[in-house]
Design an enzyme around this catalytic site. Structure first.
Site, mmCIF file in Angstrom:
data_model
loop_
_atom_site.group_PDB
_atom_site.id
_atom_site.type_symbol
_atom_site.label_atom_id
_atom_site.label_comp_id
_atom_site.label_asym_id
_atom_site.label_seq_id
_atom_site.Cartn_x
_atom_site.Cartn_y
_atom_site.Cartn_z
ATOM 1 N N ASP A 194 4.015 56.590 -6.312
ATOM 2 C CA ASP A 194 2.800 55.801 -6.074
ATOM 3 C C ASP A 194 1.866 56.605 -5.167
ATOM 4 O OD1 ASP A 194 1.130 53.548 -6.089
ATOM 5 O OD2 ASP A 194 2.141 52.625 -4.370
ATOM 6 N N THR A 208 3.254 44.769 -1.165
ATOM 7 C CA THR A 208 3.255 43.953 0.054
ATOM 8 C C THR A 208 4.094 42.689 -0.075
ATOM 9 O OG1 THR A 208 1.061 44.805 0.591
ATOM 10 C CG2 THR A 208 1.762 42.804 1.723
HETATM 11 ZN ZN ZN Z 1 -2.295 51.303 -4.619
#
Ligand code: ZN
Length: 348
Positions: A111, A296
């Site tokens: 990522d 998150t």
């Molecule tokens: Zn991102």
């Protein structure tokens, strides 16, 4: 999110085992590339969740969810963000643990790779997909110009495709804070559909992260709940121009208030805010979103369960029940997301 303790540990192990068939009836599935996984999602009209992990327990929690839900999954890591000092060892172990789930359709994805070197390092460690985020400068974090983004992304695509690895790029700039990225951008620079089309034509990326109204981090929007954040028309317009490219949502956690409240009740201090609700994500899927990053939410669930468990068993020092509670909390929210995205039950 009350004290889970040993009950959670047992539940976690039971869930993880699921109704798994004996291994001999499940020939090992090799790790999938992002292109392969998302092509199936495109055909069948769902999105695959991409869950950030920063240690081996989190990877286990995500893979357990995928096994239980019979869902394809994207396990993703960010360079420079893990519980370990030796990234090479961590990435090797991460690849090993993902491969050990022989009955799970999994992609191992980098990522927000910031440089060509980040991406090559991940490929060297067996990642089957990398994101090159050249939308912003590595020097001052300001938005890169379009030509630089194209040039850096194209060089990663050339290397990756020669090695059978998929690439995700980004146009526009998604707002908020990103783990592993120092600056905090306040503004979302929305993706421009014609630029997105040109970007894909010139780089050959397999998947494209589009800035369509989401924001990174645990504090998203502090104005009133229920606001429409995603620009569905913009997603539709980009998809119309790029029918063969998988579109990716970043910064699209829902920020469940019960997790934020549990953290704050047990000594935490997370500013309550509003994320992207499930209905908006589902509307995005209906208009062509195929990968949804959920860093998150699972970290909130993990932290809430860990804080709760430690607080409610204050004399316990043996860590397994606390770790199991955290894993259980994370597995449960990942399972919910897999159902919301329509990926649950898609692994046959
Ligand atoms: Zn991102």
């Amino acid at each position: 999110m009350s004290g889970l303790g040993l009950k959670a540990a047992k539940a976690h192990m039971r869930d993880a085992a699921g109704d798994q068939k004996p291994r001999k009836e499940n020939p090992a599935m090799p790790l999938q590339t992002l292109a392969t996984t998302l092509a199936v999602a495109e055909r069948d009209g769902y999105a695959v969740g991409a869950f950030n992990v920063s240690d081996l327990n989190q990877a286990t929690a995500v893979l357990d969810a995928a096994r239980t839900e019979r869902s394809p999954v994207i396990v993703q890591a960010i360079a420079g963000t893990s519980a370990y000092g030796d990234e090479s060892w961590w990435w090797h172990m991460l690849r090993t643990i993902v491969e050990s789930y022989t009955d799970v359709t999994a992609t191992l994805h980098l990522d927000h790779g910031r440089t060509v070197e980040d991406c090559v390092r991940a490929m060297d460690h067996g990642f089957t997909s990398v994101m090159i985020d050249a939308s912003r400068s590595t020097e001052d974090d300001e938005p890169n110009d379009f030509e630089s983004n194209v040039a850096i992304t194209k060089s990663v695509v050339d290397i990756a495709h020669a090695r059978g690895v998929s690439v995700e790029g980004e146009v526009g700039t998604i707002g908020g804070a990103e783990a592993g990225i120092t600056g905090v951008l306040e503004e979302i620079v929305y993706a421009d559909p014609s630029q997105a089309e040109e970007f894909v034509a010139r780089t050959g990326v397999d998947a494209l992260a589009v800035a369509v109204g989401t924001s990174h981090g645990s504090v998203k929007f502090t104005d009133e709940s229920g606001g429409q954040r995603l620009r569905i028309n913009l997603i539709a317009e980009i998809k119309n121009r790029l029918p063969y490219t998988s579109l990716v949502l970043h910064g699209s956690s829902s920020i469940p208030i019960d997790a934020v409240e549990a953290i704050n009740k047990k000594g935490g201090s997370v500013t309550p805010s509003y994320g992207i609700d499930a209905a908006q994500k589902q509307a995005g899927i209906a208009h062509g979103i195929r990968k949804i990053n959920q860093g998150t939410d699972s970290h909130l669930a993990w932290t809430a369960a860990l804080r709760t468990e430690l607080s409610e068993r204050p004399s316990e020092v043996e860590p397994s029940s606390a770790i199991a509670a955290a894993m259980f909390g994370m597995t449960q929210i990942v399972r919910v997301r897999m159902r919301e995205f329509g990926s649950a039950g898609q692994t046959r």
